[in-house]
Design an enzyme around this catalytic site. Structure first.
Site, mmCIF file in Angstrom:
data_model
loop_
_atom_site.group_PDB
_atom_site.id
_atom_site.type_symbol
_atom_site.label_atom_id
_atom_site.label_comp_id
_atom_site.label_asym_id
_atom_site.label_seq_id
_atom_site.Cartn_x
_atom_site.Cartn_y
_atom_site.Cartn_z
ATOM 1 N N ARG A 155 32.846 -77.382 -4.067
ATOM 2 C CA ARG A 155 32.597 -78.197 -5.305
ATOM 3 C C ARG A 155 33.207 -77.232 -6.623
ATOM 4 O O ARG A 155 32.871 -76.019 -6.621
ATOM 5 C CB ARG A 155 31.325 -78.433 -5.289
ATOM 6 C CG ARG A 155 30.856 -79.350 -4.503
ATOM 7 C CD ARG A 155 29.557 -80.071 -4.995
ATOM 8 N NE ARG A 155 28.301 -78.970 -5.128
ATOM 9 C CZ ARG A 155 27.300 -79.535 -5.132
ATOM 10 N NH1 ARG A 155 26.711 -80.649 -4.867
ATOM 11 N NH2 ARG A 155 26.243 -78.804 -5.378
ATOM 12 N N ARG A 208 19.965 -70.824 0.481
ATOM 13 C CA ARG A 208 19.193 -71.883 0.301
ATOM 14 C C ARG A 208 19.163 -72.437 1.794
ATOM 15 O O ARG A 208 17.962 -73.198 2.057
ATOM 16 C CB ARG A 208 19.902 -72.892 -0.449
ATOM 17 C CG ARG A 208 19.851 -72.440 -1.784
ATOM 18 C CD ARG A 208 21.049 -73.429 -2.681
ATOM 19 N NE ARG A 208 20.391 -74.685 -2.594
ATOM 20 C CZ ARG A 208 21.400 -75.638 -3.296
ATOM 21 N NH1 ARG A 208 22.744 -75.251 -3.671
ATOM 22 N NH2 ARG A 208 20.940 -76.865 -2.921
ATOM 23 N N ARG A 233 30.215 -73.210 -9.594
ATOM 24 C CA ARG A 233 28.686 -72.735 -10.262
ATOM 25 C C ARG A 233 28.227 -71.645 -9.202
ATOM 26 O O ARG A 233 28.266 -71.684 -7.948
ATOM 27 C CB ARG A 233 28.052 -74.141 -10.196
ATOM 28 C CG ARG A 233 28.572 -75.006 -11.225
ATOM 29 C CD ARG A 233 27.261 -76.101 -11.249
ATOM 30 N NE ARG A 233 26.944 -76.734 -10.019
ATOM 31 C CZ ARG A 233 26.004 -77.639 -9.678
ATOM 32 N NH1 ARG A 233 25.373 -78.049 -10.787
ATOM 33 N NH2 ARG A 233 25.649 -78.035 -8.695
ATOM 34 N N ARG A 249 8.822 -80.380 0.477
ATOM 35 C CA ARG A 249 9.662 -79.447 1.146
ATOM 36 C C ARG A 249 8.908 -78.666 2.149
ATOM 37 O O ARG A 249 9.844 -77.985 3.076
ATOM 38 C CB ARG A 249 10.167 -78.562 -0.021
ATOM 39 C CG ARG A 249 11.170 -79.214 -1.040
ATOM 40 C CD ARG A 249 11.821 -78.173 -1.953
ATOM 41 N NE ARG A 249 12.587 -78.803 -2.940
ATOM 42 C CZ ARG A 249 13.683 -79.048 -2.716
ATOM 43 N NH1 ARG A 249 14.515 -78.850 -1.352
ATOM 44 N NH2 ARG A 249 14.708 -79.465 -3.709
ATOM 45 N N LYS A 303 21.087 -86.065 0.342
ATOM 46 C CA LYS A 303 19.814 -86.795 0.126
ATOM 47 C C LYS A 303 19.918 -87.527 -1.220
ATOM 48 O O LYS A 303 19.242 -88.637 -1.585
ATOM 49 C CB LYS A 303 18.784 -86.008 0.038
ATOM 50 C CG LYS A 303 18.372 -85.138 1.616
ATOM 51 C CD LYS A 303 17.315 -84.348 1.399
ATOM 52 C CE LYS A 303 17.266 -83.097 0.490
ATOM 53 N NZ LYS A 303 18.053 -82.216 0.887
#
Length: 214
Positions: free
Chosen positions: A123, A167, A156, A84, A9
């Site tokens: 990542r 999430r 992270r 959201r 997004k």
């Protein structure tokens, strides 16, 4: 623009905003500005963001209302990360009514769960320069070492698989109902968020009403 974490997004919103000559209004940017500025709203938001949870509606709504009231958003804007949930969508109705604005289209970026997990869990961020690489899509020349500065690459906390799946569960429970909400209003257009960035951008631009293009 709606879609699960990792759907792209932010990337697409930045490109589309430039193509349409309107500002990208990102809740992530709004949160960081408030957190970095040490505002009361920012301090409240930070506690939730650190856990990977969504910020409460009343905090988010107040931040968004302030941002949309700024001069650069008067001729239009692209919302990235808000609303959201349906409650926020109804609050947005009130905000837009007060501003004399309206939504033209709601873009849903569609991507499979396991693709999201692969994108985000791979990542790695550099401790020294914050450069981001990916163990699959952009692997470092030396494992664990940043190609940019030679610093240490680390995962992270919010990129760990357990946090990502949490999430995604939160998204399904609280955000996915927005799809039905905006579909019933005739505003929703769903596009596949797989393939190259350029391919996804082309699909998104094709979904924007012609009269809204900059």
């Amino acid at each position: 623009m709606v879609g699960p974490p990792g759907a792209g997004k932010g990337t697409q919103a930045q490109i589309l905003a430039s193509e349409l000559s309107i500002p990208q209004v990102s809740t992530g940017d709004i949160f960081r500005a408030n957190v970095g500025g040490g505002t009361e709203l920012g301090q409240q938001a930070k506690a939730y963001m650190d856990r990977g949870d969504l910020v409460p509606d009343e905090v988010t709504n107040a931040m968004v209302a302030d941002r949309l009231g700024q001069d650069d958003a008067r001729a239009g804007f692209l919302l990235d990360g808000f609303p959201r949930n349906v409650a926020q969508a109804r609050a947005l109705d009130g905000i837009l009514e007060d501003l004399g604005q309206r939504l033209d289209v709601v873009l849903e970026l569609v991507v499979e769960t396991e693709e999201v997990v692969t994108r985000l869990s791979g990542r790695r961020s550099c401790r020294s320069c914050n450069h981001v690489q990916h163990v699959i899509f952009d692997p470092p020349r030396t494992p664990g070492v940043c190609d940019n500065c030679g610093g240490e690459l680390v995962q992270r906390e919010d990129d760990q698989e357990e946090t990502i799946r949490h999430r995604l569960r939160v998204y399904e429970e609280q955000t996915a109902p927005l799809v039905d909400f905006y579909r019933e209003r005739g505003l929703l257009v769903s596009i596949q968020a797989t393939g190259s960035v350029a391919d996804v951008t082309a699909r998104a631009l094709a979904a924007v009403p012609t009269g809204e293009r900059g």
